[in-house]
Design a protein around this motif. Structure first.
Motif, PDB file in Angstrom:
ATOM      1  N   LEU A  47      15.131 -98.578 -76.465  1.00 40.58           N
ATOM      2  CA  LEU A  47      16.470 -99.154 -76.351  1.00 40.58           C
ATOM      3  C   LEU A  47      16.413-100.668 -76.482  1.00 40.58           C
ATOM      4  N   ARG A  48      15.416-101.278 -75.880  1.00 38.76           N
ATOM      5  CA  ARG A  48      15.245-102.728 -75.989  1.00 38.76           C
ATOM      6  C   ARG A  48      15.005-103.142 -77.434  1.00 38.76           C
ATOM      7  N   GLU A  49      14.105-102.452 -78.104  1.00 40.91           N
ATOM      8  CA  GLU A  49      13.716-102.861 -79.450  1.00 40.91           C
ATOM      9  C   GLU A  49      14.813-102.618 -80.469  1.00 40.91           C
ATOM     10  N   ALA A  50      15.710-101.701 -80.188  1.00 42.13           N
ATOM     11  CA  ALA A  50      16.810-101.446 -81.121  1.00 42.13           C
ATOM     12  C   ALA A  50      17.771-102.621 -81.210  1.00 42.13           C
ATOM     13  N   GLY A  51      17.871-103.417 -80.147  1.00 46.88           N
ATOM     14  CA  GLY A  51      18.686-104.625 -80.203  1.00 46.88           C
ATOM     15  C   GLY A  51      20.171-104.390 -80.120  1.00 46.88           C
ATOM     16  N   ARG A  52      20.578-103.321 -79.444  1.00 49.03           N
ATOM     17  CA  ARG A  52      22.015-103.148 -79.201  1.00 49.03           C
ATOM     18  C   ARG A  52      22.249-102.941 -77.716  1.00 49.03           C
ATOM     19  N   ARG A  53      23.500-102.918 -77.317  1.00 48.24           N
ATOM     20  CA  ARG A  53      23.864-102.797 -75.913  1.00 48.24           C
ATOM     21  C   ARG A  53      23.744-101.334 -75.492  1.00 48.24           C
ATOM     22  N   ALA A  54      23.151-101.105 -74.316  1.00 51.90           N
ATOM     23  CA  ALA A  54      22.962 -99.728 -73.863  1.00 51.90           C
ATOM     24  C   ALA A  54      23.007 -99.653 -72.347  1.00 51.90           C
ATOM     25  N   VAL A  55      23.583 -98.565 -71.858  1.00 50.63           N
ATOM     26  CA  VAL A  55      23.504 -98.193 -70.451  1.00 50.63           C
ATOM     27  C   VAL A  55      22.528 -97.027 -70.375  1.00 50.63           C
ATOM     28  N   TYR A  56      21.405 -97.251 -69.749  1.00 46.07           N
ATOM     29  CA  TYR A  56      20.397 -96.200 -69.618  1.00 46.07           C
ATOM     30  C   TYR A  56      20.731 -95.367 -68.383  1.00 46.07           C
ATOM     31  N   ALA A  57      21.214 -94.138 -68.615  1.00 40.34           N
ATOM     32  CA  ALA A  57      21.585 -93.251 -67.514  1.00 40.34           C
ATOM     33  C   ALA A  57      20.371 -92.388 -67.163  1.00 40.34           C
TER      34      ALA A  57
ATOM     35  N   PRO B 172      14.409 -88.255 -58.294  1.00 39.81           N
ATOM     36  CA  PRO B 172      15.236 -89.436 -58.564  1.00 39.81           C
ATOM     37  C   PRO B 172      14.631 -90.754 -58.085  1.00 39.81           C
ATOM     38  N   ARG B 173      13.531 -90.688 -57.356  1.00 45.88           N
ATOM     39  CA  ARG B 173      13.033 -91.872 -56.656  1.00 45.88           C
ATOM     40  C   ARG B 173      12.593 -92.991 -57.602  1.00 45.88           C
ATOM     41  N   ASP B 174      12.239 -92.630 -58.855  1.00 47.04           N
ATOM     42  CA  ASP B 174      11.776 -93.662 -59.789  1.00 47.04           C
ATOM     43  C   ASP B 174      12.904 -94.595 -60.215  1.00 47.04           C
ATOM     44  N   LEU B 175      14.140 -94.247 -59.885  1.00 52.13           N
ATOM     45  CA  LEU B 175      15.272 -95.120 -60.191  1.00 52.13           C
ATOM     46  C   LEU B 175      15.044 -96.527 -59.662  1.00 52.13           C
ATOM     47  N   LEU B 176      14.509 -96.635 -58.457  1.00 56.29           N
ATOM     48  CA  LEU B 176      14.331 -97.952 -57.830  1.00 56.29           C
ATOM     49  C   LEU B 176      13.257 -98.773 -58.540  1.00 56.29           C
TER      50      LEU B 176
ATOM     51  N   LEU C  56      21.766-100.250 -66.108  1.00 58.84           N
ATOM     52  CA  LEU C  56      21.238 -99.007 -65.546  1.00 58.84           C
ATOM     53  C   LEU C  56      22.344 -98.192 -64.896  1.00 58.84           C
ATOM     54  N   ALA C  57      22.273 -96.880 -65.085  1.00 66.54           N
ATOM     55  CA  ALA C  57      23.133 -95.925 -64.389  1.00 66.54           C
ATOM     56  C   ALA C  57      22.263 -94.750 -63.970  1.00 66.54           C
ATOM     57  N   MET C  58      22.855 -93.822 -63.204  1.00 69.41           N
ATOM     58  CA  MET C  58      22.120 -92.633 -62.791  1.00 69.41           C
ATOM     59  C   MET C  58      22.901 -91.391 -63.182  1.00 69.41           C
ATOM     60  N   ASN C  59      22.244 -90.522 -63.936  1.00 74.10           N
ATOM     61  CA  ASN C  59      22.820 -89.218 -64.268  1.00 74.10           C
ATOM     62  C   ASN C  59      22.458 -88.258 -63.140  1.00 74.10           C
ATOM     63  N   ALA C  60      23.441 -87.896 -62.331  1.00 76.77           N
ATOM     64  CA  ALA C  60      23.224 -87.002 -61.195  1.00 76.77           C
ATOM     65  C   ALA C  60      24.215 -85.852 -61.299  1.00 76.77           C
ATOM     66  N   GLU C  61      23.697 -84.670 -61.619  1.00 77.03           N
ATOM     67  CA  GLU C  61      24.557 -83.522 -61.894  1.00 77.03           C
ATOM     68  C   GLU C  61      24.948 -82.782 -60.620  1.00 77.03           C
TER      69      GLU C  61
ATOM     70  N   ASN D  74      21.166 -87.574 -54.350  1.00 81.20           N
ATOM     71  CA  ASN D  74      21.023 -88.338 -55.591  1.00 81.20           C
ATOM     72  C   ASN D  74      22.166 -89.335 -55.749  1.00 81.20           C
ATOM     73  N   TRP D  75      23.384 -88.885 -55.434  1.00 86.11           N
ATOM     74  CA  TRP D  75      24.534 -89.788 -55.495  1.00 86.11           C
ATOM     75  C   TRP D  75      24.347 -90.929 -54.496  1.00 86.11           C
ATOM     76  N   ALA D  76      23.864 -90.602 -53.314  1.00 82.71           N
ATOM     77  CA  ALA D  76      23.648 -91.636 -52.293  1.00 82.71           C
ATOM     78  C   ALA D  76      22.612 -92.656 -52.751  1.00 82.71           C
ATOM     79  N   LEU D  77      21.555 -92.189 -53.434  1.00 82.78           N
ATOM     80  CA  LEU D  77      20.530 -93.094 -53.942  1.00 82.78           C
ATOM     81  C   LEU D  77      21.112 -94.044 -54.983  1.00 82.78           C
ATOM     82  N   ALA D  78      21.947 -93.510 -55.871  1.00 83.84           N
ATOM     83  CA  ALA D  78      22.580 -94.357 -56.883  1.00 83.84           C
ATOM     84  C   ALA D  78      23.405 -95.451 -56.221  1.00 83.84           C
ATOM     85  N   ARG D  79      24.133 -95.091 -55.201  1.00 82.10           N
ATOM     86  CA  ARG D  79      24.976 -96.085 -54.534  1.00 82.10           C
ATOM     87  C   ARG D  79      24.149 -97.062 -53.715  1.00 82.10           C
ATOM     88  N   GLN D  80      23.027 -96.604 -53.196  1.00 79.70           N
ATOM     89  CA  GLN D  80      22.104 -97.518 -52.529  1.00 79.70           C
ATOM     90  C   GLN D  80      21.602 -98.572 -53.507  1.00 79.70           C
ATOM     91  N   ALA D  81      21.326 -98.134 -54.727  1.00 79.57           N
ATOM     92  CA  ALA D  81      20.833 -99.054 -55.761  1.00 79.57           C
ATOM     93  C   ALA D  81      21.951 -99.872 -56.394  1.00 79.57           C
TER      94      ALA D  81
END
Length: 507
Positions: A210-220, A232-236, A252-257, A266-273
């Protein structure tokens, strides 16, 4: 060289221009290969104007100024307005001003006549790691739900067979080529819903691409498969290592199904971050009832993007509307893969302006002209049929401007980047497109929004700019070695199918 007869307009600059600087890994060989391939395949009209065919140098860098002159400007900002003929002045990575006959002493001049200048398209849901699987599941459904035609489906073939065998290098090349392909089509921002994080190395490979492509991205960041997944712990770790700055193209975003074990944690972790949440909603999978329950627990907030939102209950729609959640509709996929009818009108009826997304290239193209036309014709077809059936109290028909707004302004809002992009507003970052209106499939130009939605396609994308930096110029991506990319994606495809034991059927 082919581009001498494919070149369209001119750029004037006081100093001689240099060719684009090469980039590491795959972005290493300049424009030669892709320029010859793309420019020869889609020649534009010959223009008899003097000047260099090279782009301005060092675009997007601090203090570097250039002006796009003489295009039809579709700003998507009511306070700025639209202009039949106007200029856009860019300095560094930001838009400085928009309007007719701007003064810009010392700035490089890019001739934008014969084009529409508009914001870049924003894709709010894309599984880019599946680029190597393009068209493989063109006729597949979402899952085998016991109804007819479900034998060949996404859950069985893509998620259960092919996804588990991805290596980090497979993630990397699919992410990179998928990003560049959308950039070529004018999609300057993506929410990459990355459901292939089998190990931290898979996550690192995706982010590197994503970095090397040189465009804007939200990595979920999403779950992976196997014992090596750190979700999910690697999010941090990812947040600290790659996303410590807000002044960059990647966020950065978190995909939590809702269907995941422990999804509340998982939702709580996203909001913690402090990162937004991205989740799929398909009513037939029981998501509507879960959403209503979350609402009753007070766990729904405006930080959540809901993908598809098909088959939902009135109660779940009310929860989304009341909490200010965003909705991402992938209409071509939802129609062909049996997610349910795209809820365009339902969202609008609840006061929710949807964004658009492409979902999976294993089944459908990732260009935004297809997205806009599908949404436009679907909503109008359904409302028109109701009129033919005798109904009189009907919603308004979508306009071309409406669906362009979904593809730009609303996309930026749902992706949570509207403070930076989505419109040609002075002070925002310069993510913008030049779309050719003098091409054979559009000329003569009579209505700008109408031409974009009902006539244009990828070949009309002349120039693409991300954060002030020119990434595509006069029909060809810059700093891309297409031949090498193609070889790498083909090798990755061959490995994936062989390793998964899945047969490719060319015909």
């Amino acid at each position: 060289m082919c581009r001498t007869f494919c070149g369209n307009d001119v750029v004037h600059e006081e100093a001689p221009l240099k060719k684009g600087v090469s980039r590491r890994e795959f972005l290493a060989a300049g424009v030669a290969t892709l320029g010859a391939t793309v420019a020869c395949a889609t020649p534009g009209p010959k223009r008899n104007t003097p000047g260099s065919e090279e782009p301005p140098r060092d675009t997007g860098t601090e203090g570097r100024r250039y002006i796009l002159k003489g295009g039809a400007v579709l700003s998507m900002d009511p306070s700025v307005g639209d202009f039949p003929r106007a200029d856009v002045l860019v300095e560094g990575k930001k838009i400085v001003s928009v309007g007719p006959n701007l003064e810009a002493t010392g700035a490089a001049v890019i001739d934008a006549t014969g084009t529409v200048v508009m914001p870049g398209f924003i894709d709010t849901h894309h599984h880019q790691f599946e680029t190597a699987l393009r068209s493989f599941l063109a006729e597949g459904l979402l899952l085998n739900d016991g109804r007819p035609h479900g034998e060949r489906n996404y859950f069985d073939y893509i998620l259960q067979k092919l996804t588990p065998v991805y290596r980090p290098e497979d993630v990397y090349i699919s992410e990179l080529l998928g990003s560049l392909s959308q950039l070529d089509a004018g999609v300057t921002t993506v929410v990459d819903t990355s459901q292939v994080n089998h190990t931290p190395e898979h996550s690192d490979a995706a982010i590197r691409a994503l970095r090397e492509a040189g465009r804007r991205a939200v990595y979920a960041y999403a779950s992976g498969q196997g014992a090596g997944t750190a979700y999910p712990r690697d999010l941090l770790r990812l947040q600290t290592q790659y996303f410590s700055s807000t002044d960059q193209l990647l966020t950065l975003a978190m995909n939590a199904e809702l269907s995941e074990s422990g999804f509340r944690d998982n939702w709580a972790l996203a909001r913690q971050a402090g990162v937004p949440i991205v989740t799929h909603l398909v009513g037939s999978l029981g998501h509507a009832a879960l959403l209503e329950q979350l609402g009753r627990e007070g766990l729904l907030e405006s930080d959540t993007e809901y993908i598809h939102a098909t088959g939902l209950t009135e109660g779940s729609w009310k929860q989304i509307a009341d909490t200010g959640g965003g909705v991402s509709i992938a209409a071509p996929i939802e129609l062909t893969m049996r997610h349910g009818m795209p809820p365009l009108q339902t969202a609008l009826d609840h006061g929710i302006q949807p964004s658009l997304s492409v979902d999976v290239e294993c089944t459908m193209t990732a260009d935004f002209f297809t997205q806009m036309r599908t949404v436009y014709t679907l909503q109008r077809g359904l409302i028109n049929q109701r009129a033919l059936n005798g109904e009189t109290q009907l919603p308004e028909l979508l306009t071309c401007r409406d669906v362009i707004r979904f593809a730009t302004v609303e996309g930026a809002r749902v992706a949570r980047v509207s403070q930076k992009v989505g419109s040609l507003t002075p002070g925002k970052e310069a993510d913008l497109l030049l779309l050719r209106t003098d091409a054979i499939n559009v000329a003569p130009l009579n209505n700008v929004p109408g031409a974009i939605v009902t006539l244009m396609e990828r070949s009309n994308v002349d120039t693409v700019i991300v954060a002030g930096r020119i990434r595509k110029w006069r029909g060809a991506l810059l700093d891309v070695e297409l031949g090498r990319l193609r070889s790498e994606i083909e090798a990755s495809r061959d490995y994936l199918f062989e390793k998964a034991g899945v047969r490719r059927e060319l015909f």
